[in-house]
Design a protein around this motif. Sequence first.
Motif, PDB file in Angstrom:
ATOM      1  N   MET A  70     -40.781 -30.710   8.476  1.00  0.00           N
ATOM      2  CA  MET A  70     -40.230 -30.044   7.294  1.00  0.00           C
ATOM      3  C   MET A  70     -40.166 -28.530   7.484  1.00  0.00           C
ATOM      4  O   MET A  70     -39.340 -27.860   6.861  1.00  0.00           O
ATOM      5  N   THR A  75     -35.814 -24.589   2.904  1.00  0.00           N
ATOM      6  CA  THR A  75     -36.413 -25.132   1.675  1.00  0.00           C
ATOM      7  C   THR A  75     -35.417 -25.246   0.528  1.00  0.00           C
ATOM      8  O   THR A  75     -35.681 -25.939  -0.448  1.00  0.00           O
ATOM      9  N   TYR A  80     -33.649 -31.472   0.662  1.00  0.00           N
ATOM     10  CA  TYR A  80     -34.987 -31.141   1.177  1.00  0.00           C
ATOM     11  C   TYR A  80     -36.048 -32.122   0.670  1.00  0.00           C
ATOM     12  O   TYR A  80     -36.803 -32.704   1.450  1.00  0.00           O
ATOM     13  N   ALA A  81     -36.104 -32.336  -0.646  1.00  0.00           N
ATOM     14  CA  ALA A  81     -37.146 -33.198  -1.225  1.00  0.00           C
ATOM     15  C   ALA A  81     -36.975 -34.646  -0.792  1.00  0.00           C
ATOM     16  O   ALA A  81     -37.940 -35.310  -0.395  1.00  0.00           O
ATOM     17  N   SER A  82     -35.743 -35.159  -0.848  1.00  0.00           N
ATOM     18  CA  SER A  82     -35.514 -36.559  -0.482  1.00  0.00           C
ATOM     19  C   SER A  82     -35.761 -36.787   1.003  1.00  0.00           C
ATOM     20  O   SER A  82     -36.207 -37.866   1.408  1.00  0.00           O
ATOM     21  N   THR A  83     -35.499 -35.772   1.831  1.00  0.00           N
ATOM     22  CA  THR A  83     -35.748 -35.899   3.263  1.00  0.00           C
ATOM     23  C   THR A  83     -37.236 -36.066   3.539  1.00  0.00           C
ATOM     24  O   THR A  83     -37.643 -36.869   4.378  1.00  0.00           O
ATOM     25  N   SER A  84     -38.066 -35.333   2.817  1.00  0.00           N
ATOM     26  CA  SER A  84     -39.514 -35.442   3.001  1.00  0.00           C
ATOM     27  C   SER A  84     -39.992 -36.859   2.721  1.00  0.00           C
ATOM     28  O   SER A  84     -40.733 -37.452   3.513  1.00  0.00           O
ATOM     29  N   ASP A  85     -39.551 -37.430   1.604  1.00  0.00           N
ATOM     30  CA  ASP A  85     -39.962 -38.795   1.250  1.00  0.00           C
ATOM     31  C   ASP A  85     -39.432 -39.807   2.262  1.00  0.00           C
ATOM     32  O   ASP A  85     -40.149 -40.721   2.687  1.00  0.00           O
ATOM     33  N   GLU A 190     -41.605 -45.049  -6.875  1.00  0.00           N
ATOM     34  CA  GLU A 190     -41.185 -44.108  -7.917  1.00  0.00           C
ATOM     35  C   GLU A 190     -41.161 -44.781  -9.282  1.00  0.00           C
ATOM     36  O   GLU A 190     -41.412 -44.150 -10.309  1.00  0.00           O
TER      37      GLU A 190
END
Length: 334
Positions: A70, A75, A80-85, A190
């Motif tokens: 990451m 950022t 960004y957020a969906s890639t982390s999950d 989720e």
Amino acid sequence: MRLLVIVLVAVGMLVGCNNSQSTSPANEEKEKVIEENKEQEATRSDEDEINEIIKQNLIAAENKDLKAYMSTLHTEAPAYASTSDMMEEFFSTYDVKYTWDEIEVVEIKGTEAEVRVVQTTLNIGDVPFDDNRLEAVHTMKVEDGEWKIYATEVIDVVYLNETTETNSEVDTEINAANFFSLYIPLLDEENGNSPGQDIPNDTYEFLLENEELFPVSSSNLSKAIDMVNEDIEYRNLSKTLNRYTTTMYYDSGYVIDIYEEFIPELDSYFTHLYISNDYDEVYEVLYLGSLDDIFYEDYVEFIGVPTIHSGFDNVSGGYTNVIVVIGSHVEKLN
């Protein structure tokens, strides 16, 4: 006094000569060359940094180091957020080896760059995964003085166990099986179920064998319709879902919620629908593509393969049970 005048005149002549030289064509050309050299050095420095970041990205992915992975991404990137999950789930599921075949800095404009990459991904684990060679273009942007990957457009994917190339611009050639095997556990978690349920193995194989149906094109729609088991109703799925996780299913109802997002890694849009049928039974339909003419409260029909039971807490209290369906076809009726 004469000596002082001579000295002043000499100094004046020296200054005059210097000013004359600074504006001469020869000096202008020299300064131009110096500036060009500085720009070339800066470009070479940027190219080196960009190459290093892309290599760090793949090394972190191979080492399953989510934090390091990451750190190579911008950022403010849209995904960004969906890639982390997604990568966290990917790391826990697959064992793969990456190699970078080509890295070409196509263009640098200020704090933004375009970089073409070709990478090969090989499965070294037990979980099924399609070996592939991928060509993509990264958009890189500077963040806090460092180059980061902002977005990625997939240009082409070659599956190494196939003899023909696939073009990512054709929606049906996106590997639905791999995408949903990552996405559905995250979705279920989720929804409040921990750990999230995995996609059934037989559903995964069904998606691989019928990849051209997820989503289905107009030329293959008749095949999807012929595969529908008309004897199955919601109550059958609710009671014994595991019997039907390789069965094409049909129903219709009102869209009670819908949202769409772009998945850069797949170069495709993804649509998430909640559909309530005429008996207030709710489906969570996942469609790998865009549905431009479908909106909230539209009445639609859908064909897809049911996968898991899930559900969520209602804002006003209570709990809604849903059947998660991987959509093959969704069409507006009203």
